[in-house]
Design a protein around this motif. Structure first.
Motif, PDB file in Angstrom:
ATOM      1  N   ALA A 127      -3.701   3.206  -2.765  1.00 57.58           N
ATOM      2  CA  ALA A 127      -4.911   3.014  -3.539  1.00 57.58           C
ATOM      3  C   ALA A 127      -5.300   2.319  -4.552  1.00 57.58           C
ATOM      4  O   ALA A 127      -6.684   2.048  -4.176  1.00 57.58           O
ATOM      5  N   GLY A 128      -4.750   1.924  -4.974  1.00 54.18           N
ATOM      6  CA  GLY A 128      -4.803   0.890  -5.611  1.00 54.18           C
ATOM      7  C   GLY A 128      -4.681  -0.697  -5.169  1.00 54.18           C
ATOM      8  O   GLY A 128      -5.952  -1.067  -5.656  1.00 54.18           O
ATOM      9  N   TRP A 129      -4.407  -1.009  -4.106  1.00 57.25           N
ATOM     10  CA  TRP A 129      -5.251  -1.895  -2.957  1.00 57.25           C
ATOM     11  C   TRP A 129      -6.427  -1.331  -2.557  1.00 57.25           C
ATOM     12  O   TRP A 129      -6.970  -2.893  -2.000  1.00 57.25           O
ATOM     13  N   ILE A 130      -6.250  -0.328  -2.058  1.00 57.53           N
ATOM     14  CA  ILE A 130      -7.992  -0.063  -1.653  1.00 57.53           C
ATOM     15  C   ILE A 130      -9.079  -0.749  -2.491  1.00 57.53           C
ATOM     16  O   ILE A 130     -10.095  -0.293  -1.853  1.00 57.53           O
ATOM     17  N   ALA A 131      -8.353   0.493  -4.072  1.00 56.94           N
ATOM     18  CA  ALA A 131      -9.903   0.105  -5.101  1.00 56.94           C
ATOM     19  C   ALA A 131     -10.006  -1.352  -5.443  1.00 56.94           C
ATOM     20  O   ALA A 131     -10.802  -1.355  -5.416  1.00 56.94           O
ATOM     21  N   VAL A 132      -9.165  -2.881  -4.428  1.00 53.42           N
ATOM     22  CA  VAL A 132      -9.600  -3.676  -4.524  1.00 53.42           C
ATOM     23  C   VAL A 132     -10.129  -4.060  -3.352  1.00 53.42           C
ATOM     24  O   VAL A 132     -10.035  -5.219  -3.429  1.00 53.42           O
ATOM     25  N   GLY A 133     -10.536  -3.562  -1.999  1.00 49.62           N
ATOM     26  CA  GLY A 133     -11.456  -4.349  -1.174  1.00 49.62           C
ATOM     27  C   GLY A 133      -9.841  -4.352  -0.609  1.00 49.62           C
ATOM     28  O   GLY A 133     -10.416  -4.904   0.362  1.00 49.62           O
ATOM     29  N   THR A 134      -9.240  -4.617  -0.099  1.00 49.18           N
ATOM     30  CA  THR A 134      -7.793  -4.530   0.982  1.00 49.18           C
ATOM     31  C   THR A 134      -7.155  -3.722   1.319  1.00 49.18           C
ATOM     32  O   THR A 134      -6.909  -2.681   0.745  1.00 49.18           O
ATOM     33  N   ASN A 135      -6.974  -3.741   2.145  1.00 48.74           N
ATOM     34  CA  ASN A 135      -6.196  -3.322   3.466  1.00 48.74           C
ATOM     35  C   ASN A 135      -4.307  -3.610   3.240  1.00 48.74           C
ATOM     36  O   ASN A 135      -3.564  -3.102   3.835  1.00 48.74           O
ATOM     37  N   LYS A 136      -3.932  -4.836   2.188  1.00 46.36           N
ATOM     38  CA  LYS A 136      -2.890  -4.962   2.423  1.00 46.36           C
ATOM     39  C   LYS A 136      -1.373  -3.730   2.300  1.00 46.36           C
ATOM     40  O   LYS A 136      -0.358  -3.983   2.713  1.00 46.36           O
ATOM     41  N   GLY A 137      -1.799  -3.365   0.835  1.00 48.21           N
ATOM     42  CA  GLY A 137      -0.697  -2.154   0.975  1.00 48.21           C
ATOM     43  C   GLY A 137      -0.813  -1.062   2.272  1.00 48.21           C
ATOM     44  O   GLY A 137       0.191  -1.064   2.710  1.00 48.21           O
ATOM     45  N   ILE A 138      -2.265  -1.161   3.067  1.00 43.74           N
ATOM     46  CA  ILE A 138      -1.668   0.084   4.294  1.00 43.74           C
ATOM     47  C   ILE A 138      -0.658  -0.725   5.276  1.00 43.74           C
ATOM     48  O   ILE A 138       0.521  -0.040   5.693  1.00 43.74           O
ATOM     49  N   ALA A 139      -0.967  -2.078   5.376  1.00 43.94           N
ATOM     50  CA  ALA A 139      -0.120  -2.739   5.889  1.00 43.94           C
ATOM     51  C   ALA A 139       1.339  -2.699   5.447  1.00 43.94           C
ATOM     52  O   ALA A 139       2.158  -2.851   6.451  1.00 43.94           O
ATOM     53  N   ASP A 140       1.497  -2.997   4.419  1.00 44.57           N
ATOM     54  CA  ASP A 140       2.638  -3.132   4.171  1.00 44.57           C
ATOM     55  C   ASP A 140       3.107  -2.021   4.640  1.00 44.57           C
ATOM     56  O   ASP A 140       5.312  -1.569   4.502  1.00 44.57           O
ATOM     57  N   LEU A 141       2.510  -1.001   3.907  1.00 43.97           N
ATOM     58  CA  LEU A 141       3.431   0.207   3.878  1.00 43.97           C
ATOM     59  C   LEU A 141       3.890   1.063   5.268  1.00 43.97           C
ATOM     60  O   LEU A 141       4.664   1.548   6.057  1.00 43.97           O
ATOM     61  N   ALA A 142       2.491   0.337   6.082  1.00 46.94           N
ATOM     62  CA  ALA A 142       3.002   0.596   8.122  1.00 46.94           C
ATOM     63  C   ALA A 142       4.128   0.052   8.057  1.00 46.94           C
ATOM     64  O   ALA A 142       5.218   0.541   9.429  1.00 46.94           O
ATOM     65  N   ILE A 143       4.985  -1.936   7.707  1.00 46.58           N
ATOM     66  CA  ILE A 143       5.635  -2.051   8.217  1.00 46.58           C
ATOM     67  C   ILE A 143       6.869  -2.093   8.028  1.00 46.58           C
ATOM     68  O   ILE A 143       8.255  -0.696   8.158  1.00 46.58           O
ATOM     69  N   VAL A 144       6.892  -1.542   6.518  1.00 51.31           N
ATOM     70  CA  VAL A 144       8.572  -0.454   5.466  1.00 51.31           C
ATOM     71  C   VAL A 144       8.638   0.744   6.268  1.00 51.31           C
ATOM     72  O   VAL A 144      10.187   0.603   6.374  1.00 51.31           O
ATOM     73  N   VAL A 145       7.595   1.301   6.871  1.00 52.83           N
ATOM     74  CA  VAL A 145       8.346   2.867   7.051  1.00 52.83           C
ATOM     75  C   VAL A 145       8.391   2.599   8.879  1.00 52.83           C
ATOM     76  O   VAL A 145       9.617   3.507   9.263  1.00 52.83           O
ATOM     77  N   THR A 146       8.060   1.986   9.492  1.00 55.67           N
ATOM     78  CA  THR A 146       7.807   1.942  10.722  1.00 55.67           C
ATOM     79  C   THR A 146       9.425   0.704  11.508  1.00 55.67           C
ATOM     80  O   THR A 146      10.468   1.736  11.622  1.00 55.67           O
ATOM     81  N   SER A 147       9.647   0.081  10.430  1.00 57.55           N
ATOM     82  CA  SER A 147      11.357  -0.486  10.527  1.00 57.55           C
ATOM     83  C   SER A 147      12.119   0.447  10.064  1.00 57.55           C
ATOM     84  O   SER A 147      13.316   0.136  10.502  1.00 57.55           O
ATOM     85  N   LEU A 148      11.781   1.191   8.818  1.00 51.80           N
ATOM     86  CA  LEU A 148      13.206   2.039   8.846  1.00 51.80           C
ATOM     87  C   LEU A 148      13.956   2.890   9.367  1.00 51.80           C
ATOM     88  O   LEU A 148      14.525   3.661   9.512  1.00 51.80           O
ATOM     89  N   LEU A 149      11.881   3.385   9.605  1.00 48.41           N
ATOM     90  CA  LEU A 149      12.612   4.550  10.971  1.00 48.41           C
ATOM     91  C   LEU A 149      13.096   4.038  12.657  1.00 48.41           C
ATOM     92  O   LEU A 149      14.437   4.228  12.748  1.00 48.41           O
TER      93      LEU A 149
END
Length: 462
Positions: A200-222
């Motif tokens: 939410a913090g990343w979206i609130a400043v107009g970027t999707n970086k938080g979504i990208a990082d979360l996707a990498i973390v979740v996918t890689s560790l799964l």
């Protein structure tokens, strides 16, 4: 106090004996990360060379020779690093580390949001409105945030506090994902809340970086947690999975790039005013796409490849050292605060190619360009070798599943590799640079010896 049943004894994969030398680790498991990233990085170079954007490269031979050497260095470093066995672990238990990480992440959720938005909102209603605006008008919100960040400094107390919180808070989501099946329900909810608060913090400043990082973390560790599936896959299926993953990531970048279109000078997505080129809208990759999808795809393909053009410009400049701090905004920011000058930044390749009309802040330059500012381009090849070596070591330890710091550090290295075509993403900002260096130190400190590792099982899947 909530119950945190972590971790259960490692589950042994039946195909592996108690003592696991390198030769008995399935080849597909050992080499999966390097196969994936060589495919991905080669794909981005091919898109740069033959995609719809006709980048006006003047030094093609030196550029592509360097990129081939960089990819070879990554593979060589990985192959050296993989000549090891998964190591033991001598640090705090996963239960203890995750418990501290979750509690601190919950404590930091609101201060972290305030810091990310430069104190723009201090009440829940305004915060919700800002997040919604970031979802619906990311370009507008991004520009407003940039203006505010340039005129209103971030809260000093929170900025200093982040140095303590970031390294430990980062572990919350990686450990939560990796040990998900062993978490009590309330701890799972806490992990989800922490992840959503950060995004939410990343979206609130107009970027999707938080979504990208979360996707990498979740996918890689799964994937790491279910490497048994990789061991059972045939080589052609692994290649197909890597290709599919690369395509999906490219589509995400198209979505990500579409959000860039509304930023800054409002250039059309088929024109790059910096490079003075127009995209080929009849290119086979985009010819048959609907107009809106085509614009998003072109924006995403520009976002994915433009860093190599910045690299080509930088390779025409002489090397001027930046004393080991010119590789990221984070270290240069520390230098600026200590010495009150931007002299280091002005020595970087990114700053010096502004004379070629390639903006230092609105354009990508690639990981290689930023690292080269410190160590030169030949030195960058050596750094890429080290990244490959580190990737291999972490992969082995994450498969084993004992070293919690390896689990936290592994996705940071993956984020670094995914952003190779763009920038030095992991080390560029405090929220990832601080966890990277702290986790690297803790991982090496708690990593067992090869001798002790030879008598323990390798955990290939849960």
């Amino acid at each position: 106090m909530m119950r945190l049943p972590l971790p259960a004894p490692a589950v042994r994969y039946s195909a592996l004996p108690l003592t696991v030398p390198l030769a008995q680790l399935p080849r597909s498991v050992r080499l999966f990360p390097v196969w994936f990233f060589v495919t991905y990085l080669t794909g981005t170079v091919l898109l740069f060379a033959f995609g719809p954007w006709p980048w006006p490269v003047e030094n093609s031979f030196s550029l592509y020779t360097f990129l081939v050497l960089a990819h070879c260095a990554l593979v060589a470093g990985y192959m050296v690093g993989i000549q090891d066995i998964p190591r033991g672990y001598s640090g705090r238990s996963a239960r203890s580390v995750l418990r501290w990480s979750v509690w601190l992440a919950l404590v930091w959720a609101i201060p972290g949001f305030i810091l990310r938005t430069n104190g723009a909102v201090l009440n829940p209603i305004a915060a919700a409105e800002l997040v919604w605006s970031g979802l619906t008008q990311p370009g507008v919100v991004y520009d407003l945030h940039q203006i505010q960040a340039a005129t209103v400094p971030a809260p000093r107390v929170l900025d200093l506090a982040s140095w303590f919180f970031h390294p430990i808070v980062w572990l919350c989501v990686p450990l939560g994902v990796y040990y998900w099946n062993r978490l009590a329900t309330l701890w799972r909810v806490a992990v989800i809340v922490c992840a959503l608060a950060d995004v939410a913090g990343w979206i609130a400043v107009g970027t999707n970086k938080g979504i990208a990082d979360l996707a990498i973390v979740v996918t890689s560790l799964l994937v790491a947690g279910h490497s048994k599936a990789i061991a059972r896959m045939k080589p052609r299926r692994i290649v197909g999975a890597i290709f599919l993953g690369t395509v999906l990531f490219a589509f995400f970048l198209a979505f990500y790039g579409a959000g860039q279109a509304g930023r800054g000078r409002g250039e059309t997505t088929s024109h790059d005013g910096y490079a003075k080129i127009f995209a080929d809208e009849d290119h086979p990759l985009v010819r048959f796409l609907p107009p809106d999808v085509k614009r998003a795809a072109l924006a995403g393909l520009s976002y994915l490849t433009q860093g190599y053009y910045g690299l080509s410009l930088a390779m025409q400049e002489p090397f001027v050292t930046t004393y080991g701090v010119g590789n990221s905004y984070f270290t240069m920011g520390i230098s600026r605060k200590l010495f009150g000058t931007d002299a280091v930044f002005e020595r970087t390749y990114a700053a010096r190619i502004r004379q070629s009309k390639w903006d230092a802040f609105r354009r990508w330059h690639s990981f290689y360009t930023w690292i080269a500012s410190d160590v030169s381009f030949p030195g960058t090849i050596a750094i890429v070798f080290c990244v490959g070596w580190l990737l291999a070591k972490l992969w082995l330890d994450v498969i084993r599943g004992d070293n919690v710091y390896a689990v936290g550090l592994f996705p940071l290295v993956l984020i670094m590799l995914f952003y190779f075509p763009a920038n030095n993403q992991t080390l560029a900002f405090s929220h990832t640079a601080l966890p990277f260096w702290w986790l690297l130190f803790m991982w090496r400190l708690t990593r067992g010896s090869a001798r002790s590792s030879s008598r323990v099982p390798v955990r290939v899947s849960r």
